[in-house]
Design a protein around this motif. Structure first.
Motif, short mmCIF file in Angstrom:
data_model
loop_
_atom_site.label_atom_id
_atom_site.label_comp_id
_atom_site.label_asym_id
_atom_site.label_seq_id
_atom_site.Cartn_x
_atom_site.Cartn_y
_atom_site.Cartn_z
N VAL A 254 -17.24 98.63 -16.97
CA VAL A 254 -16.01 99.11 -16.32
C VAL A 254 -16.27 99.44 -14.85
CG1 VAL A 254 -14.30 100.95 -16.30
CG2 VAL A 254 -14.99 99.93 -18.47
N GLY A 255 -17.39 100.10 -14.57
CA GLY A 255 -17.72 100.42 -13.19
C GLY A 255 -17.92 99.18 -12.34
N VAL A 256 -18.61 98.17 -12.89
CA VAL A 256 -18.84 96.94 -12.14
C VAL A 256 -17.53 96.20 -11.90
CG1 VAL A 256 -19.86 94.63 -12.32
CG2 VAL A 256 -21.24 96.64 -12.85
N LEU A 257 -16.67 96.13 -12.91
CA LEU A 257 -15.41 95.43 -12.74
C LEU A 257 -14.51 96.11 -11.72
CD1 LEU A 257 -14.53 94.49 -16.44
CD2 LEU A 257 -15.29 92.95 -14.63
N ALA A 258 -14.42 97.45 -11.81
CA ALA A 258 -13.53 98.17 -10.90
C ALA A 258 -14.06 98.13 -9.46
CB ALA A 258 -13.37 99.62 -11.38
N ALA A 259 -15.32 98.53 -9.28
CA ALA A 259 -15.88 98.57 -7.93
C ALA A 259 -16.13 97.16 -7.40
CB ALA A 259 -17.18 99.37 -7.94
N GLY A 260 -16.56 96.26 -8.28
CA GLY A 260 -16.82 94.89 -7.84
C GLY A 260 -15.55 94.19 -7.38
N PRO A 287 -18.10 103.80 -0.09
CA PRO A 287 -18.01 104.52 -1.37
C PRO A 287 -17.91 103.60 -2.58
CG PRO A 287 -16.61 105.56 0.28
CD PRO A 287 -17.10 104.27 0.87
N THR A 288 -17.22 102.45 -2.41
CA THR A 288 -17.09 101.50 -3.51
C THR A 288 -18.44 100.84 -3.81
OG1 THR A 288 -14.83 101.06 -2.78
CG2 THR A 288 -15.80 99.53 -4.35
N LEU A 289 -19.17 100.46 -2.77
CA LEU A 289 -20.50 99.89 -2.97
C LEU A 289 -21.44 100.91 -3.61
CD1 LEU A 289 -20.99 97.96 0.40
CD2 LEU A 289 -20.88 96.94 -1.89
N ALA A 290 -21.26 102.18 -3.26
CA ALA A 290 -22.10 103.22 -3.84
C ALA A 290 -21.87 103.38 -5.33
CB ALA A 290 -21.84 104.56 -3.13
N ILE A 291 -20.70 102.96 -5.80
CA ILE A 291 -20.43 102.96 -7.25
C ILE A 291 -20.91 101.66 -7.87
CG2 ILE A 291 -18.60 103.01 -8.99
CD1 ILE A 291 -16.96 104.73 -7.10
N LEU A 292 -20.67 100.55 -7.19
CA LEU A 292 -21.00 99.24 -7.74
C LEU A 292 -22.49 99.08 -8.01
CD1 LEU A 292 -20.30 96.28 -8.43
CD2 LEU A 292 -20.49 95.76 -5.98
N ILE A 293 -23.33 99.49 -7.07
CA ILE A 293 -24.77 99.26 -7.21
C ILE A 293 -25.38 100.01 -8.39
CG2 ILE A 293 -27.00 99.53 -6.05
CD1 ILE A 293 -25.53 98.99 -3.40
N PRO A 294 -25.20 101.34 -8.53
CA PRO A 294 -25.81 102.01 -9.68
C PRO A 294 -25.21 101.58 -11.02
CG PRO A 294 -24.44 103.55 -8.44
CD PRO A 294 -24.55 102.31 -7.61
N MET A 295 -23.90 101.29 -11.05
CA MET A 295 -23.31 100.85 -12.31
C MET A 295 -23.81 99.46 -12.69
SD MET A 295 -21.75 103.53 -13.08
CE MET A 295 -20.79 103.15 -14.53
N GLY A 296 -24.04 98.62 -11.70
CA GLY A 296 -24.61 97.30 -11.98
C GLY A 296 -26.02 97.40 -12.51
N VAL A 297 -26.83 98.26 -11.91
CA VAL A 297 -28.20 98.47 -12.40
C VAL A 297 -28.18 99.07 -13.80
CG1 VAL A 297 -30.33 99.76 -12.00
CG2 VAL A 297 -29.13 98.70 -10.07
N LEU A 298 -27.25 100.00 -14.02
CA LEU A 298 -27.11 100.62 -15.34
C LEU A 298 -26.84 99.57 -16.41
CD1 LEU A 298 -26.73 103.52 -16.75
CD2 LEU A 298 -24.30 103.09 -16.48
N TRP A 299 -25.91 98.68 -16.13
CA TRP A 299 -25.56 97.64 -17.09
C TRP A 299 -26.71 96.64 -17.25
CZ3 TRP A 299 -21.73 93.08 -16.16
CH2 TRP A 299 -21.48 92.43 -17.37
N ALA A 300 -27.31 96.24 -16.14
CA ALA A 300 -28.39 95.25 -16.21
C ALA A 300 -29.58 95.77 -17.01
CB ALA A 300 -28.82 94.86 -14.80
N TYR A 301 -29.85 97.07 -16.94
CA TYR A 301 -31.00 97.62 -17.65
C TYR A 301 -30.71 97.80 -19.14
CZ TYR A 301 -34.59 100.93 -19.17
OH TYR A 301 -35.60 101.54 -19.87
#
Length: 361
Positions: A254-260, A287-301
């Motif tokens: 959800v974080g990747v979709l919204a921020a991405g 601020p949007t990139l600051a959400i996208l990056i950690p949520m993407g790493v969270l999902w990828a891990y």
């Protein structure tokens, strides 16, 4: 009937312990900061909480302990196991907050900024946080000794493992939330432009570092501890593990979709010449990139871990059902985003076409 009675005594013991604890904290804070003769109202408040909480806690806890000593069913009950781990969590969380507040104010002092501007504990003093740590730690150590005795019992409760599993996964989620929040704050600071620097962003940096110094060790310790316990009976097959991994992965998606989606909008606008280039883009979409990056790493891990867990589930129907549910949820999220994009694009095309005709003006 015994279950209702048991629930009553443990619930009142839990409430009484917290009233006693925070009454003592309030009393000690008033004595240290204002003395015995100045803070009369605060002294009266703290003392009244202690006088109310002490008998409530003592009466119900003594009865619960007596029943546990006399009756094996009482000592091995699920309610007792949940109570002991609930008290553990309720005393550790205030300690974590106090540590975050202490670190936040210390970092603000190092950066030469006013301590009152701290995100955490800005209105508190060092003694306020240290008293909270000491009081909660004392109560934690007492109930920790009780819990250890229950674990050492020859016929220990089978529900202790269940309560411990829930306790660990809640700490994993808590540590992960702190870690993601810290990462987001640090990225917002790093992606900010020089024009936006000031006390606000200095406070953000100090708060993010305080969260990182606290949240990362909590998440890493509980996650490693949990991974090492997978060889124990029932841990790997636990439905709770799948639920937690589902929650983490879906939050990442959800974080990747919204921020991405928002970030991609800004990039396409910049490519088409209608967006903001360079530093203006960072200022708007930082601020949007600051959400996208950690949520993407969270999902990828966590996604490969979830896939591995679904593949290792014993029993073919359960494995297929779990995997089908996960992929159906992902498909539904993707479809929802796709339909929203098609609707927005269609509305824009229709508006552009019809606006060129005078009779629709």
């Amino acid at each position: 009937m015994r279950t209702v009675r048991r629930l009553y005594f443990y619930l009142l013991a839990l409430i009484g312990s917290q009233v006693l604890l925070w009454g003592a904290v309030n009393l000690l804070r008033t004595i240290v900061s204002q003395g015995l003769s100045v803070g009369v109202v605060s002294l009266a408040t703290g003392l009244s909480l202690v006088l109310v909480g002490l008998p409530v806690f003592a009466l119900h806890w003594i009865v619960a302990q007596r029943d546990a000593a006399r009756d094996e069913e009482e000592r091995t009950s699920r309610i007792r196991a949940v109570f002991l781990y609930a008290v553990r969590a309720w005393t550790l969380i205030p300690i974590v907050y106090a540590v975050v507040a202490l670190l936040n104010r210390a970092l603000m002092g190092v950066m030469g900024m006013p301590l009152s501007a701290s995100f955490f504990g800005g209105s508190q003093s060092w003694s306020d946080n240290l008293i909270a740590v000491g009081a909660n730690l004392a109560l934690f150590l007492y109930f920790e000794s009780v819990l250890r005795l229950d674990w050492r019992a020859p016929d220990r409760s089978p529900y202790l493992a269940e309560a411990r599993r829930l306790y660990r996964y809640l700490w994993i989620l808590f540590g992960l939330i702190l870690t993601v929040g810290a990462t987001q704050g640090l990225l917002r600071f790093l992606l900010s432009t020089p024009a936006t620097f000031g006390v606000q962003y200095g406070s953000l940096l100090a708060a993010s570092l305080a969260l990182a110094f606290t949240g990362v060790p909590i998440w890493a310790y509980t996650w490693i501890l949990n991974q090492e316990s997978l060889d124990e009976p029932g841990e790997r097959e636990s439905i709770l593990r799948l639920v937690v991994l589902y929650i983490i992965n879906l939050a990442g998606v959800v974080g990747v979709l919204a921020a991405g989606g928002r970030t991609l909008t800004g990039l396409l606008e910049m490519v088409l010449g209608v967006g903001q280039p360079g530093l203006d883009f960072l200022e708007t979409y930082g601020p949007t990139l600051a959400i996208l990056i950690p949520m993407g790493v969270l999902w990828a891990y966590h996604n490969p871990i979830l896939e591995g867990e679904m593949a290792s589930q014993s029993g073919e129907p359960r494995r297929v059902g779990v995997r089908r549910l996960y992929r159906a949820v992902l498909a539904a999220l993707g479809l929802a985003v796709t339909m929203a994009g098609i609707f927005t694009l269609s509305a824009h095309i229709a508006d552009s076409l019809f606006s060129s005709y005078p009779f629709v003006q």
